[in-house]
Each structure stands twice: as structure tokens, then as C-alpha cells.
Design a protein around this motif. Structure first.
Motif, PDB file in Angstrom:
ATOM      1  N   ALA A  76       0.826  -1.213   0.000  1.00  0.00           N
ATOM      2  CA  ALA A  76       0.000   0.000   0.000  1.00  0.00           C
ATOM      3  C   ALA A  76       0.858   1.261   0.000  1.00  0.00           C
ATOM      4  O   ALA A  76       0.342   2.368   0.054  1.00  0.00           O
ATOM      5  CB  ALA A  76      -0.923  -0.002   1.215  1.00  0.00           C
ATOM      6  N   GLY A  77       2.173   1.077  -0.070  1.00  0.00           N
ATOM      7  CA  GLY A  77       3.084   2.217  -0.065  1.00  0.00           C
ATOM      8  C   GLY A  77       3.278   2.787  -1.467  1.00  0.00           C
ATOM      9  O   GLY A  77       2.597   2.392  -2.425  1.00  0.00           O
ATOM     10  N   ALA A  78       4.218   3.712  -1.559  1.00  0.00           N
ATOM     11  CA  ALA A  78       4.430   4.441  -2.813  1.00  0.00           C
ATOM     12  C   ALA A  78       4.830   3.489  -3.939  1.00  0.00           C
ATOM     13  O   ALA A  78       4.159   3.395  -4.976  1.00  0.00           O
ATOM     14  CB  ALA A  78       5.504   5.506  -2.588  1.00  0.00           C
ATOM     15  N   VAL A  79       5.923   2.779  -3.744  1.00  0.00           N
ATOM     16  CA  VAL A  79       6.418   1.877  -4.796  1.00  0.00           C
ATOM     17  C   VAL A  79       5.486   0.669  -4.939  1.00  0.00           C
ATOM     18  O   VAL A  79       5.060   0.319  -6.042  1.00  0.00           O
ATOM     19  CB  VAL A  79       7.864   1.413  -4.468  1.00  0.00           C
ATOM     20  CG1 VAL A  79       8.324   0.333  -5.436  1.00  0.00           C
ATOM     21  CG2 VAL A  79       8.827   2.605  -4.507  1.00  0.00           C
ATOM     22  N   GLY A  80       5.143   0.046  -3.813  1.00  0.00           N
ATOM     23  CA  GLY A  80       4.378  -1.196  -3.853  1.00  0.00           C
ATOM     24  C   GLY A  80       3.020  -1.059  -4.514  1.00  0.00           C
ATOM     25  O   GLY A  80       2.585  -1.956  -5.239  1.00  0.00           O
ATOM     26  N   SER A  81       2.328   0.061  -4.273  1.00  0.00           N
ATOM     27  CA  SER A  81       0.990   0.223  -4.850  1.00  0.00           C
ATOM     28  C   SER A  81       1.058   0.297  -6.372  1.00  0.00           C
ATOM     29  O   SER A  81       0.131  -0.125  -7.067  1.00  0.00           O
ATOM     30  CB  SER A  81       0.295   1.468  -4.278  1.00  0.00           C
ATOM     31  OG  SER A  81       1.013   2.645  -4.586  1.00  0.00           O
ATOM     32  N   LEU A  82       2.167   0.809  -6.895  1.00  0.00           N
ATOM     33  CA  LEU A  82       2.331   0.863  -8.356  1.00  0.00           C
ATOM     34  C   LEU A  82       2.789  -0.482  -8.903  1.00  0.00           C
ATOM     35  O   LEU A  82       2.340  -0.922  -9.964  1.00  0.00           O
ATOM     36  CB  LEU A  82       3.330   1.969  -8.736  1.00  0.00           C
ATOM     37  CG  LEU A  82       2.873   3.394  -8.389  1.00  0.00           C
ATOM     38  CD1 LEU A  82       3.977   4.406  -8.687  1.00  0.00           C
ATOM     39  CD2 LEU A  82       1.607   3.771  -9.156  1.00  0.00           C
ATOM     40  N   VAL A  83       3.682  -1.160  -8.176  1.00  0.00           N
ATOM     41  CA  VAL A  83       4.164  -2.477  -8.631  1.00  0.00           C
ATOM     42  C   VAL A  83       2.987  -3.413  -8.871  1.00  0.00           C
ATOM     43  O   VAL A  83       2.875  -4.066  -9.916  1.00  0.00           O
ATOM     44  CB  VAL A  83       5.134  -3.090  -7.595  1.00  0.00           C
ATOM     45  CG1 VAL A  83       5.386  -4.573  -7.887  1.00  0.00           C
ATOM     46  CG2 VAL A  83       6.447  -2.332  -7.574  1.00  0.00           C
ATOM     47  N   GLY A  84       2.079  -3.479  -7.893  1.00  0.00           N
ATOM     48  CA  GLY A  84       0.944  -4.403  -8.014  1.00  0.00           C
ATOM     49  C   GLY A  84       0.068  -4.067  -9.205  1.00  0.00           C
ATOM     50  O   GLY A  84      -0.381  -4.955  -9.934  1.00  0.00           O
ATOM     51  N   GLN A  85      -0.156  -2.784  -9.410  1.00  0.00           N
ATOM     52  CA  GLN A  85      -1.026  -2.387 -10.527  1.00  0.00           C
ATOM     53  C   GLN A  85      -0.353  -2.636 -11.878  1.00  0.00           C
ATOM     54  O   GLN A  85      -1.007  -3.044 -12.841  1.00  0.00           O
ATOM     55  CB  GLN A  85      -1.390  -0.914 -10.399  1.00  0.00           C
ATOM     56  CG  GLN A  85      -2.279  -0.589  -9.207  1.00  0.00           C
ATOM     57  CD  GLN A  85      -2.653   0.879  -9.200  1.00  0.00           C
ATOM     58  OE1 GLN A  85      -3.552   1.309  -9.902  1.00  0.00           O
ATOM     59  NE2 GLN A  85      -1.946   1.662  -8.423  1.00  0.00           N
ATOM     60  N   ILE A  86       0.956  -2.399 -11.946  1.00  0.00           N
ATOM     61  CA  ILE A  86       1.656  -2.651 -13.215  1.00  0.00           C
ATOM     62  C   ILE A  86       1.655  -4.158 -13.512  1.00  0.00           C
ATOM     63  O   ILE A  86       1.456  -4.588 -14.648  1.00  0.00           O
ATOM     64  CB  ILE A  86       3.093  -2.078 -13.185  1.00  0.00           C
ATOM     65  CG1 ILE A  86       3.053  -0.547 -13.055  1.00  0.00           C
ATOM     66  CG2 ILE A  86       3.878  -2.477 -14.435  1.00  0.00           C
ATOM     67  CD1 ILE A  86       4.408   0.105 -12.780  1.00  0.00           C
ATOM     68  N   ALA A  87       1.823  -4.949 -12.465  1.00  0.00           N
ATOM     69  CA  ALA A  87       1.786  -6.407 -12.662  1.00  0.00           C
ATOM     70  C   ALA A  87       0.414  -6.842 -13.181  1.00  0.00           C
ATOM     71  O   ALA A  87       0.315  -7.719 -14.046  1.00  0.00           O
ATOM     72  CB  ALA A  87       2.134  -7.120 -11.359  1.00  0.00           C
ATOM     73  N   LYS A  88      -0.648  -6.206 -12.684  1.00  0.00           N
ATOM     74  CA  LYS A  88      -1.991  -6.526 -13.196  1.00  0.00           C
ATOM     75  C   LYS A  88      -2.101  -6.133 -14.668  1.00  0.00           C
ATOM     76  O   LYS A  88      -2.649  -6.881 -15.481  1.00  0.00           O
ATOM     77  CB  LYS A  88      -3.074  -5.795 -12.385  1.00  0.00           C
ATOM     78  CG  LYS A  88      -3.385  -6.358 -11.023  1.00  0.00           C
ATOM     79  CD  LYS A  88      -3.853  -7.799 -11.031  1.00  0.00           C
ATOM     80  CE  LYS A  88      -5.171  -8.043 -11.764  1.00  0.00           C
ATOM     81  NZ  LYS A  88      -5.479  -9.506 -11.839  1.00  0.00           N
ATOM     82  N   ILE A  89      -1.593  -4.954 -15.003  1.00  0.00           N
ATOM     83  CA  ILE A  89      -1.646  -4.510 -16.400  1.00  0.00           C
ATOM     84  C   ILE A  89      -0.956  -5.541 -17.309  1.00  0.00           C
ATOM     85  O   ILE A  89      -1.389  -5.798 -18.422  1.00  0.00           O
ATOM     86  CB  ILE A  89      -0.972  -3.110 -16.542  1.00  0.00           C
ATOM     87  CG1 ILE A  89      -1.839  -2.044 -15.877  1.00  0.00           C
ATOM     88  CG2 ILE A  89      -0.700  -2.760 -18.005  1.00  0.00           C
ATOM     89  CD1 ILE A  89      -1.159  -0.689 -15.715  1.00  0.00           C
ATOM     90  N   LYS A  90       0.109  -6.147 -16.790  1.00  0.00           N
ATOM     91  CA  LYS A  90       0.880  -7.115 -17.587  1.00  0.00           C
ATOM     92  C   LYS A  90       0.298  -8.528 -17.527  1.00  0.00           C
ATOM     93  O   LYS A  90       0.896  -9.477 -18.004  1.00  0.00           O
ATOM     94  CB  LYS A  90       2.339  -7.134 -17.108  1.00  0.00           C
ATOM     95  CG  LYS A  90       3.081  -5.832 -17.369  1.00  0.00           C
ATOM     96  CD  LYS A  90       3.293  -5.630 -18.862  1.00  0.00           C
ATOM     97  CE  LYS A  90       4.016  -4.336 -19.167  1.00  0.00           C
ATOM     98  NZ  LYS A  90       4.195  -4.105 -20.610  1.00  0.00           N
ATOM     99  N   GLY A  91      -0.867  -8.673 -16.863  1.00  0.00           N
ATOM    100  CA  GLY A  91      -1.545  -9.972 -16.906  1.00  0.00           C
ATOM    101  C   GLY A  91      -1.152 -10.947 -15.825  1.00  0.00           C
ATOM    102  O   GLY A  91      -1.423 -12.149 -15.954  1.00  0.00           O
ATOM    103  N   SER A  92      -0.548 -10.464 -14.739  1.00  0.00           N
ATOM    104  CA  SER A  92      -0.176 -11.360 -13.643  1.00  0.00           C
ATOM    105  C   SER A  92      -1.312 -11.463 -12.630  1.00  0.00           C
ATOM    106  O   SER A  92      -2.182 -10.606 -12.563  1.00  0.00           O
ATOM    107  CB  SER A  92       1.061 -10.839 -12.914  1.00  0.00           C
ATOM    108  OG  SER A  92       2.131 -10.710 -13.807  1.00  0.00           O
TER     109      SER A  92
END
Ligand SMILES: NC(=O)c1ccc[n+]([C@@H]2O[C@H](COP(=O)([O-])OP(=O)(O)OC[C@H]3O[C@@H](n4cnc5c(N)ncnc54)[C@H](OP(=O)(O)O)[C@@H]3O)[C@@H](O)[C@H]2O)c1
Length: 332
Positions: A153-169
Motif C-alpha cells: 500500500a506504499g508508494a512503490v508497492g501500490s504501483l508495482v501491483g497495478q503494473i503487474a496486473k496490467i501485464k496480466g499477472s
């Protein structure tokens, strides 16, 4: 004539960071030398790494007691003695925790005036690039793989999770508390969330990832690293981004169990990185991040606190998990 408000590192912490480590000071207005610019800090970035720098040499030199506290800012050029920058230009600069700084212009890049400006410190700044390069260049998730990320839920982590979703993970976020877990799942679209404060992380991960984790993006180190390590799939990748669980304390007596045995038997790749390693590809990454934000695929959460004087409590609170998304202080 305005004076320069500064936060000085009065003493290095011995254990948990407290406000005693800092003191407010009034300094003279700095004057830029040849090849330098005078900048006014608009928003100071709060980073977990601010605390790590107090422990000694990292990817930068250790902080010195009595000096202005180190840190980066979104800053506006007030006076320029460099050809490529003019008053009014926005830059990201290592200003330290102070209202004005004279900084070398050589490595400063003029930033576009995006709306809102704060995105230049979050998704279009170090935070967004760290999430992007760490996940995609180091972790290299494939569509259909399982990605887990800590400090989700932090700065980096909240973006990592969303980018991974965009990439189909398939994405599992690990965060502290039920409210943060609900937020990453319900608002940010993570598939699952693990509350590390609510019980055995290793067991929770095992239940959610029966086939193992393919990419673990590690922001915290320590026990959560160990819990993920035991749940890695064969040929998984562990992206070592940071170790925030170990910044705000004396160093732990021993490292995580399973190192190196599980790395061998599961044939893992464990790789650290520093975001600057990838700056040659920065423009392409920013263009892709911008496309996702504008298409509504990437939500940007920011946590803005007013007042330079509040920088110490803002950092102490970040380490205690007060923030969601990117924390910064607006200099008013
Ligand atoms: N390698 C690079 O180039 C690079 C660049 C930038 C940042 N980083 C690293 O990225 C990580 C995230 O940094 P950030 O600036 O984006 O901070 P952040 O995630 O916005 O804030 C730190 C979060 O860490 C969590 N936390 C604190 N203590 C913890 C503990 N003992 N165990 C588990 N979680 C804990 C808290 O959330 P909870 O409420 O969930 O506990 C807190 O909100 C840090 O490790 C940082 O050093 C690395």
C-alpha cells in the motif's frame, strides 16, 4: 531578504527514529556559483531510504550529524547560472530538507508542468520508475504468473501491483492492517491481500499461492522476505528493492532462514537494483507510465502533508506505516 529554513540532522538515531534527531534552523540564503542554480523546494519527497541513509554508507555516502538532512525535492529554479535552465523551470534536485538550495545544474533535467505537479514526485518520479524498472526489467513477470509485493500500500508497492496486473499477472499484496488490505484489493485491483500484522505470513501465502510465487518484489526484507522465500516457485525471481523493516532499528542479529539453501533448490534468481541503473531508458518508461495513468489503468495515490517543519514527523510516520501511496511535504 528571505532566510532559509532548514531541518538539521541533530543526532543519529540509536534505534527507532524520533523527533529528537532533528532541529529546525534558520540559515542564510544560498548563492549559486558558476554552473549552479538556486532552487526553491516546492514538494520534498519522503522516502523510506531517508532513514537507511542514517545507518551508514548505502548507494550514497552516510549522512553527517550537524548537516542539513538529505532528501530530494520537486523544486523551482529561482536563479540560474547554467545555460540549460531558467527561472521558473521545474527540476528534481537533491535539495536536502530546506526551503532553498544552490545545486549543481549538470545533472538536472527540466521537468514538464504536468497536472497535478505532485505526480512528478510519485508516478513520474523515482517512485514510479522504481516500480516500473524493478518489476519489468528485474522481475520480468510473464502473463499468468503470480507476483507478490510487500509494502503493497506504499508508494512503490501500490504501483508495482497495478503494473503487474496490467501485464496480466495474478497479484498478491502484503500490507499492514485490514484497511490497507481492503484498499489494495478493492480500489487498486490486486487479486489478494495478506495482512502481515494479522498472523503467519508464510502460511497465508501458502494458502493463496499453492503453485508458488513466480516474482516476489521485496520492499521490506526480514521475516516477510523469509515467508516469501519459502513460498517461491521453482525458477522464481526475487526483486530486492529495499528492506524497510530493517531501516528503523539496530541491524538484526541474523539473516532470513532458507538462504542460500532454498535459492539453490528452487533455482531462484535474487537480484538487487537501484533505479538509477535504468535511467538510460527513463523517457520510454515515463511515456508508458503516462499512457497507463491517462487511460485510467494506473491509480496514483498521494499523501501530501503541509509544512517544512513537519518533515521529521512525516518520516517517522512513514516508517510506522501511516501513509498510503507516495508521501511528500509541501513547502509552504
Ligand atoms: N532500489 C531502489 O532504487 C529504490 C528506490 C526507491 C525506493 N526503494 C525502496 O522501496 C521501498 C518502499 O519505499 P517507499 O519510499 O515507496 O515507501 P512506502 O512503501 O511508501 O512506505 C514505507 C511502508 O513500509 C511499510 N513498513 C514499515 N515498516 C515495515 C515493517 N517492519 N514490515 C513491513 N512493512 C513495513 C509501511 O506500510 P505498512 O503499513 O504496510 O507496514 C510503510 O507505509 C523501500 O524499501 C525503499 O528503500 C528502493
Amino acid at each position: 531578504m528571505p532566510t532559509n529554513r532548514q531541518i538539521i540532522l541533530a543526532q543519529k538515531p540509536n534505534g527507532k527514529l524520533t523527533a529528537e534527531s532533528f532541529r529546525l534552523a534558520e540559515g542564510p540564503m544560498p548563492s549559486p556559483g558558476e554552473g549552479e542554480v538556486l532552487v526553491k523546494a516546492r514538494y520534498v519527497s519522503l522516502d523510506a531510504a531517508n532513514r537507511a541513509w542514517m545507518q551508514g554508507v548505502t548507494y550514497r555516502s552516510a549522512l553527517e550529524t550537524g548537516a542539513v538532512m538529505a532528501g530530494g525535492s520537486l523544486a523551482e529554479v529561482v536563479e540560474s547560472r547554467a545555460d540549460h535552465l531558467a527561472p521558473g523551470d521545474l527540476v528534481f534536485a537533491e535539495t536536502g530538507w530546506q526551503a532553498y538550495a544552490a545545486v549543481p545544474a549538470k545533472n538536472l533535467v527540466k521537468l514538464p508542468r504536468v497536472e497535478p505537479l505532485t505526480h512528478l514526485l510519485s508516478v513520474y518520479g523515482v517512485t514510479g520508475l522504481t516500480a516500473y524498472f524493478g518489476l519489468l526489467n528485474v522481475g520480468q513477470p510473464q502473463a499468468g504468473e503470480t507476483v507478490a509485493v510487500s509494502a503493497a500500500a506504499g508508494a512503490v508497492g501500490s504501483l508495482v501491483g497495478q503494473i503487474a496486473k496490467i501485464k496480466g499477472s495474478r497479484v498478491i499484496g502484503i500490507a499492514g492492517g485490514a484497511a490497507k488490505c481492503a484498499w489494495i484489493r478493492d480500489e487498486l485491483g490486486f487479486d489478494e491481500a495478506v495482512d502481515y500484522k494479522a498472523g503467519d505470513v508464510r502460511r497465508q501465502l501458502r494458502g493463496l499461492c499453492p503453485d508458488g510465487i513466480d516474482v516476489y518484489f521485496d520492499n521490506v526484507g526480514g521475516d516477510i522476505f523469509e515467508a516469501a522465500l519459502f513460498n517461491m516457485a521453482n525458477h522464481g525471481r526475487i526483486v530486492c528493492c529495499g528492506a524497510v523493516s530493517q531501516y528503523d532499528d539496530v541491524p538484526p542479529a541474523h539473516g532470513p532462514r532458507g538462504v542460500p539453501g532454498l535459492i539453490v533448490t528452487k533455482r531462484l534468481r535474487v537480484e538487487g537494483f537501484v533505479v538509477m541503473d535504468f535511467y538510460a531508458s527513463r523517457d520510454a518508461a515515463l511515456a508508458e507510465l503516462r499512457g497507463w495513468v491517462e487511460a485510467g489503468k494506473l491509480k496514483v495515490q498521494e499523501d501530501v502533508i503541509d509544512g517544512l517543519d513537519n518533515l521529521p514527523v512525516a518520516l517517522i510516520g512513514l516508517l510506522a506505516g501511516e501513509n498510503r501511496g507516495k508521501r511528500m511535504v509541501r513547502v509552504v
